[in-house]
Design an enzyme around this catalytic site. Structure first.
Site, PDB file in Angstrom:
ATOM      1  N   LYS A  51      37.847 -25.326  49.281  1.00  0.00           N
ATOM      2  CA  LYS A  51      37.091 -25.072  50.421  1.00  0.00           C
ATOM      3  C   LYS A  51      35.638 -25.065  50.437  1.00  0.00           C
ATOM      4  O   LYS A  51      34.917 -24.395  51.061  1.00  0.00           O
ATOM      5  CB  LYS A  51      37.547 -23.612  50.756  1.00  0.00           C
ATOM      6  N   TRP A  56      34.951 -33.213  53.509  1.00  0.00           N
ATOM      7  CA  TRP A  56      33.670 -33.986  54.002  1.00  0.00           C
ATOM      8  C   TRP A  56      33.328 -34.912  53.253  1.00  0.00           C
ATOM      9  O   TRP A  56      32.982 -35.905  53.387  1.00  0.00           O
ATOM     10  CB  TRP A  56      32.836 -32.589  54.262  1.00  0.00           C
ATOM     11  N   HIS A 113      40.601 -30.214  42.296  1.00  0.00           N
ATOM     12  CA  HIS A 113      40.142 -28.665  42.226  1.00  0.00           C
ATOM     13  C   HIS A 113      40.225 -28.297  40.555  1.00  0.00           C
ATOM     14  O   HIS A 113      39.931 -27.187  40.585  1.00  0.00           O
ATOM     15  CB  HIS A 113      40.875 -27.997  43.104  1.00  0.00           C
ATOM     16  N   SER A 143      36.383 -18.929  54.002  1.00  0.00           N
ATOM     17  CA  SER A 143      37.000 -20.175  54.358  1.00  0.00           C
ATOM     18  C   SER A 143      38.441 -20.364  53.555  1.00  0.00           C
ATOM     19  O   SER A 143      39.513 -20.777  54.145  1.00  0.00           O
ATOM     20  CB  SER A 143      36.248 -21.437  53.703  1.00  0.00           C
ATOM     21  N   GLN A 234      30.246 -36.033  61.097  1.00  0.00           N
ATOM     22  CA  GLN A 234      29.884 -34.732  61.716  1.00  0.00           C
ATOM     23  C   GLN A 234      31.257 -34.054  62.030  1.00  0.00           C
ATOM     24  O   GLN A 234      32.396 -34.723  62.147  1.00  0.00           O
ATOM     25  CB  GLN A 234      29.302 -35.162  63.075  1.00  0.00           C
ATOM     26  N   ASP A 236      32.524 -32.288  64.450  1.00  0.00           N
ATOM     27  CA  ASP A 236      33.247 -32.454  65.705  1.00  0.00           C
ATOM     28  C   ASP A 236      34.047 -33.784  65.624  1.00  0.00           C
ATOM     29  O   ASP A 236      35.112 -33.826  66.004  1.00  0.00           O
ATOM     30  CB  ASP A 236      32.130 -32.485  66.861  1.00  0.00           C
ATOM     31  N   LYS A 262      35.227 -23.952  61.199  1.00  0.00           N
ATOM     32  CA  LYS A 262      33.853 -23.788  61.768  1.00  0.00           C
ATOM     33  C   LYS A 262      32.731 -24.762  61.037  1.00  0.00           C
ATOM     34  O   LYS A 262      31.922 -25.199  61.807  1.00  0.00           O
ATOM     35  CB  LYS A 262      33.402 -22.216  61.518  1.00  0.00           C
TER      36      LYS A 262
END
Ligand code: A3P
Length: 299
Positions: A51, A56, A113, A143, A234, A236, A262
């Protein structure tokens, strides 16, 4: 167990101690094979505590390397297959180690991880580039809480108060956040091919962090290419991209909480009580003794 959340007949997984780290069997059952993984010198590892922004940064690296030449890849292959999760082994699907072995790309992008001491030795021997992403403990905890609520292969999240305590006690899958971020940080002293980056810096200025990544990786994309990567990555955009948002994985129940939740810094303020925040800060000081490793809980 069934991988379909609608058919959760069996109980969630339980944590157990594995070489001093809390783990679940989906990440240890393939241990021998994973430890014997044969790395290649150009492999790139994305290492994180869960998390912290794994997806990303994986997405950014995939775009940097393959975004120009192969857009079909981005529109047809889920991120978890483009960047296999080395230690995962689930019933009915290829395990992460085999997936990584079978990647036809060059370089191969590989996610883990693992705490630093669990890394297969071949990565060190081959001097592979490693990108470590860290996120401040408070947001990381929040998260992780929502992730355990929505992901059927994780242990039950329980209520917030008990999760809060368990996080501080290191009773999380992949162990203690404190040990994870500190031990990877220390590794930089002896292993130079490690780029340690922060989620908060990414939120603050993604373009700057992409620049740093490119310089670490020896990449020289054009300004236009960099802009394309930055806008593609990004929040969104990734949230609505089915190949990035994990909506294709049946173990995740988005009705409980979406994977792309979020993407913010300081959401912990919506979860921590004042008393919890004080207790947390007190405990944090005792565990985080290295003054050179500093996190920001707001930007
Ligand atoms: P939140 O739950 O706080 O929203 P990982 O990929 O390591 O599992 O991390 C997931 C976290 O990274 C989630 O945090 C997710 O929303 C956030 N994230 C993923 N992509 C992001 C992006 N493009 N911008 C900001 N946050 C992002």
């Amino acid at each position: 167990m069934s991988l379909n959340p609608g058919e959760r007949s069996s109980p969630r997984t339980e944590l157990f101690d594995f070489h001093g780290v809390s783990m679940i069997h989906y990440f240890t059952d393939n241990w021998e094979n994973v430890q014997n993984f044969q790395a290649r010198p150009d492999d790139i590892v994305i290492a994180t505590y869960p998390k912290a922004g794994t997806t990303w940064v994986s997405y950014i690296l995939d775009l940097l390397y393959f975004g120009q030449t192969n857009s079909e890849r981005q529109s047809t292959i889920p991120i978890y297959n483009r960047v296999p999760f080395l230690e995962i082994i689930l019933p009915g699907v290829p395990n992460g180690k085999d997936q990584a072995d079978n990647l036809s790309t060059s370089p191969r992008l590989i996610k883990t991880h693992f705490p630093v001491q669990f890394m297969p030795k071949s990565f060190w021997e081959q001097n592979c580039r490693i990108v470590y992403v860290a996120r401040n403990a408070k947001d990381n905890m929040v998260s992780y809480f929502h992730f355990n609520r929505m992901n059927a292969i994780q242990p039950e999240a329980g209520d917030w108060d008990s999760f809060f305590q368990n996080f501080m006690d290191g009773k999380m899958v992949f162990g203690s956040w404190y040990d994870h971020v500190n031990n990877w940080w220390k590794k930089k002293e002896t292993y130079s091919n490690l780029h340690y980056m922060f989620f908060e810096d990414m939120v603050e200025d993604t373009g700057r962090e992409i620049e740093k990544l490119c310089s670490f990786l020896g990449l020289t994309p054009s300004t236009e290419e960099k802009k394309k990567v930055q806008s593609g990555a990004q929040f969104d955009n990734m949230k609505k991209d089915e190949m990035a948002n994990y909506s294709t994985l049946p173990v995740m129940d988005f009705k409980v909480s979406p994977f792309m939740r979020k993407g913010k810094v300081a959401d912990w303020k919506n979860h921590f009580t004042v008393a919890q925040n004080e207790a947390f800060d007190e405990d944090y000081k005792k565990k985080m003794k290295d003054p050179t490793l500093q996190f920001r809980t707001e930007v």
